[in-house]
Design a protein around this motif. Sequence first.
Motif, PDB file in Angstrom:
ATOM      1  N   LEU A 101       0.854  -1.176   0.000  1.00 10.74           N
ATOM      2  CA  LEU A 101       0.000   0.000   0.000  1.00 10.74           C
ATOM      3  C   LEU A 101       0.893   1.231   0.000  1.00 10.74           C
ATOM      4  O   LEU A 101       1.678   1.443   0.931  1.00 10.74           O
ATOM      5  N   GLU A 102       0.770   2.026  -1.032  1.00 13.29           N
ATOM      6  CA  GLU A 102       1.517   3.284  -1.091  1.00 13.29           C
ATOM      7  C   GLU A 102       0.667   4.390  -0.476  1.00 13.29           C
ATOM      8  O   GLU A 102      -0.505   4.539  -0.826  1.00 13.29           O
ATOM      9  N   LEU A 117       0.242   8.369  -0.121  1.00 14.83           N
ATOM     10  CA  LEU A 117       0.611   9.660  -0.690  1.00 14.83           C
ATOM     11  C   LEU A 117       0.046  10.710   0.258  1.00 14.83           C
ATOM     12  O   LEU A 117      -1.182  10.887   0.349  1.00 14.83           O
ATOM     13  N   ALA A 147      -3.274  10.657  -8.582  1.00 12.22           N
ATOM     14  CA  ALA A 147      -2.382   9.521  -8.356  1.00 12.22           C
ATOM     15  C   ALA A 147      -2.929   8.557  -7.306  1.00 12.22           C
ATOM     16  O   ALA A 147      -2.287   7.547  -7.006  1.00 12.22           O
ATOM     17  N   CYS A 148      -4.101   8.842  -6.750  1.00 15.02           N
ATOM     18  CA  CYS A 148      -4.649   8.038  -5.654  1.00 15.02           C
ATOM     19  C   CYS A 148      -5.854   7.219  -6.114  1.00 15.02           C
ATOM     20  O   CYS A 148      -6.607   7.641  -6.985  1.00 15.02           O
ATOM     21  N   ASP A 149      -6.029   6.064  -5.477  1.00 12.89           N
ATOM     22  CA  ASP A 149      -7.230   5.256  -5.692  1.00 12.89           C
ATOM     23  C   ASP A 149      -8.341   5.652  -4.722  1.00 12.89           C
ATOM     24  O   ASP A 149      -9.526   5.415  -4.981  1.00 12.89           O
ATOM     25  N   THR A 202      -2.925   2.836  -3.918  1.00 15.42           N
ATOM     26  CA  THR A 202      -2.347   4.111  -3.484  1.00 15.42           C
ATOM     27  C   THR A 202      -3.416   4.884  -2.729  1.00 15.42           C
ATOM     28  O   THR A 202      -4.480   5.182  -3.275  1.00 15.42           O
ATOM     29  N   GLU A 259       5.511   5.253   2.135  1.00 20.79           N
ATOM     30  CA  GLU A 259       4.858   6.561   2.170  1.00 20.79           C
ATOM     31  C   GLU A 259       5.710   7.623   1.484  1.00 20.79           C
ATOM     32  O   GLU A 259       6.935   7.561   1.489  1.00 20.79           O
ATOM     33  N   ARG A 260       4.981   8.565   0.903  1.00 25.31           N
ATOM     34  CA  ARG A 260       5.630   9.672   0.203  1.00 25.31           C
ATOM     35  C   ARG A 260       4.822  10.938   0.456  1.00 25.31           C
ATOM     36  O   ARG A 260       3.601  10.926   0.366  1.00 25.31           O
TER      37      ARG A 260
END
Length: 331
Positions: free
Chosen positions: A22-23, A25, A232-234, A280, A309-310
């Motif tokens: 799981l990314e 953001l 960029a996110c789901d 994400t 994480e970013r």
Amino acid sequence: MERRKQSRKARTMQAPSPKLPLELLIAAPRGFCAGVDRAIRIVELAIEKYGPPVYVRHEIVHNKFVVDRLKAIGAIFVEELDAVPDGKPVVFSAHGVPKSVPATAEQRGLDYLDATCPLVSKVHRQAERLVGAGRHIVFIGHAGHPEVIGTFGQVPAGAMTLIETVEDAEVFAPSDPANLAFLTQTTLSVDDTAEVVRTLQQRFPTIQAPHGEDICYATSNRQAAVKAIAAACDAMLVIGAPNSSNSLRLVEVARREGIPAELIQRATDLDWGFLDGVGTLGITAGASAPELLVRELVDRLSERFDVTEREEETTRETVAFKLPRGLEAAA
């Protein structure tokens, strides 16, 4: 031999399955703004100066975690001054109060500290000047919100009209269309407010705009940060309280950008089903939510997912507000 095989098979069956990736953001800026930080500090310093209890009229900011922490060190939250005993200090919340509230406190001889956000106070002073100049104010905001109640309480009854939606703006029928001005609540949706203002300006070309943007820098910056990461996110989680206007607006902004979004107060409120199929996840926090709650959420997600994480920073905030004179020495 057969028993050893069965034992190995049992251990294999019990082995935990690998965590799904799981990314995260994480939007920046997020969380506390300068006005919220100042208001909380005022309560803390008042407790140090006067000793507990210190009374606070209304939630100092709209966040249960913050309110509960202040209760634990000696703050007592009330809705009206009637609940404040004689001789006890009282703090007015960051949302601002009608003029009648400090007037009543003075009549009773109460020591009070005004934690109204300076950007809200700026709107109050504009309202006074506009009414003094003979203009009727169209105030764009949400009915019943403490900031709206406080701003209406700065001017005589009938001097302002509340507009919440484009539809309200379309049917507004002032008695003197050539002598209008508009102001706004500081925590509104930037996009929604622009539509309402556009409608008002089309209908009333001479309507006077405020000096500078009324929607505060923190509200605008947090909404822009959500827009910057949404594509960029789901899905997105917004940490904030259900009575926090700026937090609710962040959820609306994310959904308007086309992604599922939910408001949670703390990590324990997370519905794991919301993350089904999410690779994400965007995370942000309203202006009255402390960073500690963001880290708490990241830790909880790490229990079930292989988290990376970013942070995506769209602007850096350097705003700071002075404390009231009576507390500067205590600080």
